[in-house]
Design a protein around this motif. Structure first.
Motif, PDB file in Angstrom:
ATOM      1  N   ALA A   1      28.424  43.974  36.700  1.00 14.53           N
ATOM      2  CA  ALA A   1      29.281  42.832  36.992  1.00 14.53           C
ATOM      3  C   ALA A   1      29.035  41.715  35.986  1.00 14.53           C
ATOM      4  N   ALA A   2      30.068  40.908  35.778  1.00 14.39           N
ATOM      5  CA  ALA A   2      29.955  39.765  34.875  1.00 14.39           C
ATOM      6  C   ALA A   2      31.103  38.809  35.170  1.00 14.39           C
ATOM      7  N   ASP A   3      30.948  37.577  34.738  1.00  9.31           N
ATOM      8  CA  ASP A   3      32.037  36.603  34.794  1.00  9.31           C
ATOM      9  C   ASP A   3      32.608  36.469  33.388  1.00  9.31           C
ATOM     10  N   VAL A   4      33.930  36.514  33.288  1.00 10.24           N
ATOM     11  CA  VAL A   4      34.584  36.562  31.981  1.00 10.24           C
ATOM     12  C   VAL A   4      35.608  35.440  31.876  1.00 10.24           C
ATOM     13  N   ALA A   5      35.589  34.729  30.766  1.00 10.61           N
ATOM     14  CA  ALA A   5      36.608  33.712  30.503  1.00 10.61           C
ATOM     15  C   ALA A   5      37.962  34.395  30.377  1.00 10.61           C
ATOM     16  N   ARG A   6      39.000  33.787  30.931  1.00  5.81           N
ATOM     17  CA  ARG A   6      40.334  34.397  30.894  1.00  5.81           C
ATOM     18  C   ARG A   6      40.758  34.714  29.460  1.00  5.81           C
ATOM     19  N   GLU A   7      40.344  33.872  28.523  1.00  4.40           N
ATOM     20  CA  GLU A   7      40.747  34.071  27.133  1.00  4.40           C
ATOM     21  C   GLU A   7      40.177  35.358  26.541  1.00  4.40           C
ATOM     22  N   SER A   8      39.072  35.840  27.106  1.00  3.49           N
ATOM     23  CA  SER A   8      38.423  37.045  26.587  1.00  3.49           C
ATOM     24  C   SER A   8      38.755  38.295  27.385  1.00  3.49           C
ATOM     25  N   ALA A   9      39.443  38.128  28.508  1.00  2.00           N
ATOM     26  CA  ALA A   9      39.630  39.242  29.439  1.00  2.00           C
ATOM     27  C   ALA A   9      40.395  40.407  28.818  1.00  2.00           C
ATOM     28  N   ASN A  10      41.472  40.131  28.088  1.00  2.03           N
ATOM     29  CA  ASN A  10      42.271  41.216  27.514  1.00  2.03           C
ATOM     30  C   ASN A  10      41.435  42.095  26.592  1.00  2.03           C
ATOM     31  N   ASP A  11      40.661  41.447  25.718  1.00  2.00           N
ATOM     32  CA  ASP A  11      39.886  42.211  24.753  1.00  2.00           C
ATOM     33  C   ASP A  11      38.772  43.000  25.439  1.00  2.00           C
ATOM     34  N   VAL A  12      38.131  42.391  26.435  1.00  2.00           N
ATOM     35  CA  VAL A  12      37.060  43.073  27.159  1.00  2.00           C
ATOM     36  C   VAL A  12      37.602  44.297  27.891  1.00  2.00           C
ATOM     37  N   VAL A  13      38.707  44.107  28.613  1.00  2.00           N
ATOM     38  CA  VAL A  13      39.287  45.208  29.382  1.00  2.00           C
ATOM     39  C   VAL A  13      39.770  46.323  28.449  1.00  2.00           C
TER      40      VAL A  13
ATOM     41  N   PRO B   1      42.183  28.376  28.795  1.00  2.00           N
ATOM     42  CA  PRO B   1      42.366  29.208  29.994  1.00  2.00           C
ATOM     43  C   PRO B   1      43.769  29.136  30.572  1.00  2.00           C
ATOM     44  N   ALA B   2      44.406  27.967  30.490  1.00  2.00           N
ATOM     45  CA  ALA B   2      45.740  27.811  31.062  1.00  2.00           C
ATOM     46  C   ALA B   2      46.780  28.638  30.314  1.00  2.00           C
ATOM     47  N   ASP B   3      46.511  28.924  29.039  1.00  2.00           N
ATOM     48  CA  ASP B   3      47.463  29.694  28.231  1.00  2.00           C
ATOM     49  C   ASP B   3      47.127  31.179  28.180  1.00  2.00           C
ATOM     50  N   ALA B   4      45.991  31.557  28.745  1.00  2.00           N
ATOM     51  CA  ALA B   4      45.539  32.943  28.629  1.00  2.00           C
ATOM     52  C   ALA B   4      46.357  33.864  29.531  1.00  2.00           C
ATOM     53  N   LEU B   5      46.908  34.894  28.942  1.00  2.00           N
ATOM     54  CA  LEU B   5      47.661  35.899  29.679  1.00  2.00           C
ATOM     55  C   LEU B   5      46.827  37.170  29.791  1.00  2.00           C
ATOM     56  N   VAL B   6      46.465  37.521  31.013  1.00  2.00           N
ATOM     57  CA  VAL B   6      45.715  38.747  31.251  1.00  2.00           C
ATOM     58  C   VAL B   6      46.721  39.818  31.657  1.00  2.00           C
ATOM     59  N   TRP B   7      46.999  40.732  30.743  1.00  2.00           N
ATOM     60  CA  TRP B   7      48.083  41.686  30.934  1.00  2.00           C
ATOM     61  C   TRP B   7      47.891  42.554  32.171  1.00  2.00           C
ATOM     62  N   ASP B   8      46.706  43.071  32.364  1.00  2.00           N
ATOM     63  CA  ASP B   8      46.494  43.959  33.513  1.00  2.00           C
ATOM     64  C   ASP B   8      46.688  43.218  34.830  1.00  2.00           C
ATOM     65  N   GLU B   9      46.295  41.960  34.863  1.00  2.00           N
ATOM     66  CA  GLU B   9      46.494  41.140  36.056  1.00  2.00           C
ATOM     67  C   GLU B   9      47.982  40.944  36.324  1.00  2.00           C
ATOM     68  N   LEU B  10      48.745  40.631  35.263  1.00  2.00           N
ATOM     69  CA  LEU B  10      50.175  40.398  35.408  1.00  2.00           C
ATOM     70  C   LEU B  10      50.907  41.678  35.794  1.00  2.00           C
ATOM     71  N   ILE B  11      50.545  42.793  35.186  1.00  2.00           N
ATOM     72  CA  ILE B  11      51.190  44.070  35.504  1.00  2.00           C
ATOM     73  C   ILE B  11      50.932  44.456  36.959  1.00  2.00           C
ATOM     74  N   THR B  12      49.695  44.286  37.409  1.00  2.00           N
ATOM     75  CA  THR B  12      49.362  44.618  38.798  1.00  2.00           C
ATOM     76  C   THR B  12      50.135  43.746  39.766  1.00  2.00           C
TER      77      THR B  12
ATOM     78  N   GLY C   1      35.461  55.843  36.247  1.00  2.00           N
ATOM     79  CA  GLY C   1      34.872  54.889  37.183  1.00  2.00           C
ATOM     80  C   GLY C   1      35.928  53.922  37.683  1.00  2.00           C
ATOM     81  N   ALA C   2      35.702  52.638  37.488  1.00  2.00           N
ATOM     82  CA  ALA C   2      36.676  51.641  37.944  1.00  2.00           C
ATOM     83  C   ALA C   2      36.438  50.317  37.235  1.00  2.00           C
ATOM     84  N   ILE C   3      37.541  49.555  37.096  1.00  2.00           N
ATOM     85  CA  ILE C   3      37.478  48.199  36.551  1.00  2.00           C
ATOM     86  C   ILE C   3      38.256  47.303  37.497  1.00  2.00           C
ATOM     87  N   THR C   4      37.608  46.272  38.009  1.00  2.00           N
ATOM     88  CA  THR C   4      38.319  45.327  38.882  1.00  2.00           C
ATOM     89  C   THR C   4      38.121  43.910  38.362  1.00  2.00           C
ATOM     90  N   LEU C   5      39.161  43.091  38.551  1.00  2.99           N
ATOM     91  CA  LEU C   5      39.126  41.688  38.149  1.00  2.99           C
ATOM     92  C   LEU C   5      39.495  40.831  39.348  1.00  2.99           C
TER      93      LEU C   5
END
Length: 309
Positions: free
Chosen positions: A45-57, A95-106, A69-73
């Protein structure tokens, strides 16, 4: 920030840790070896800045973690941590401009499913819009606009077009192509019933003024749909639910659908045609605006500093 939880088999442990440790936007890294039972593996587990979420995922997906396994946000409302604040400051973008694609798709996938709940809300909204139209009641029409669930599939269609997600596009298209005809059909049947008992007649909608915007289609209608669609997509990207309510009130989709059915049953074919055109203009405008917002979004948040060095 976002809370990231990864379940990974033991042989991927080191790779997952390397991905998380090399990103400046990651904080509070925790590992529980062997904690996961189904599927078996480690819980990381970790806490991730929204701006980095796309690249991390994306890098975790490249390791095939999502299949083995699994990835949850999970969105975090309050984080009291100097380390977390430093991670957000060092991550590229805002953070206000960060678009997390997997979050939006879900989110859009869930809101575009053709379900009993979706159909019920859409039908009730069309019925309320029809009642508001025949009674010339702006309040009732606005209530129908707020109640309508149609923005979910429209947003999903925009996301699907940009991301080339055929499954999401099919889901959204089915919801729209089945949802609106069914809701309009039920509205038409109840309009026939009202006409049979003498509640409605040809003259019922002959003199309306407050809600005539429903069938007065024109360039302004398209502009309003574009603005509402852009605001709606921005609200989904930033999780601003209050702004999304304003979008519902701006888009003349449900009122046009309901009034199309009423006007057609009562013999006002010109008004029915104009209402149908209003519906089409709004649907196209919202989807087009959503696509433009996603395509033209700020991109400075995609590449974290760790990837540039």
């Amino acid at each position: 920030m976002l809370h990231l939880r990864v379940i990974a088999p033991e042989d991927l442990r080191d790779d997952v840790l390397r991905v998380l440790q090399r990103h400046v936007g990651v904080a509070h890294l925790v590992i529980h070896p062997g904690a996961a039972l189904d599927p078996e593996g480690d819980e990381i587990a970790a806490d991730v800045a929204r701006e980095s979420a796309n690249d991390v995922v994306k890098q975790l997906k490249d390791l095939d973690v999502q299949h083995r396994g699994a990835i949850t946000l999970t969105a975090l409302d309050t984080v009291l941590s100097t380390r977390a604040h430093r991670a957000e400051d060092e991550a590229e973008g805002d953070p206000a401009d960060a678009l997390v694609w997997d979050e939006l798709i879900t989110r859009t996938r869930e809101e575009s499913t053709l379900s009993v709940t979706f159909m019920t809300f859409l039908t009730l909204a069309c019925l309320l819009a029809a009642i508001g139209a025949v009674t010339d009641s702006m309040v009732t029409v606005v209530g129908a606009m707020v109640l309508g669930p149609e923005f979910g599939p429209l947003a999903a269609l925009s996301v699907a077009l940009v991301q080339r997600r055929g499954d999401l596009a099919r889901r959204a298209t089915i919801a729209l192509l089945i949802g609106f005809p069914v809701a309009m059909g039920i509205t038409a049947l109840l309009t026939l019933a009202g006409r049979a008992v003498g509640w409605l007649s040809f003259d019922t909608i002959g003199d309306i003024h407050d809600v005539d915007f429903i069938f007065q289609v024109g360039p302004v209608s398209f502009v309003v749909a574009l603005l509402a669609g852009a605001a709606g997509m921005l609200s989904l990207m930033s999780s601003k639910s209050a702004a999304l309510v304003g979008v519902f009130i701006s888009v003349t989709t449900v009122p046009a659908a309901g009034f199309t059915a009423v006007a057609g049953i009562l013999g006002h074919w010109d008004v029915a045609a104009q209402s149908a055109a209003q519906l089409a203009v709004n649907l196209v405008g919202v989807v087009l605006a959503g696509v433009l917002v996603l395509v033209l979004r700020p991109r400075g948040n995609v590449i974290p500093r760790s990837a540039q060095t």
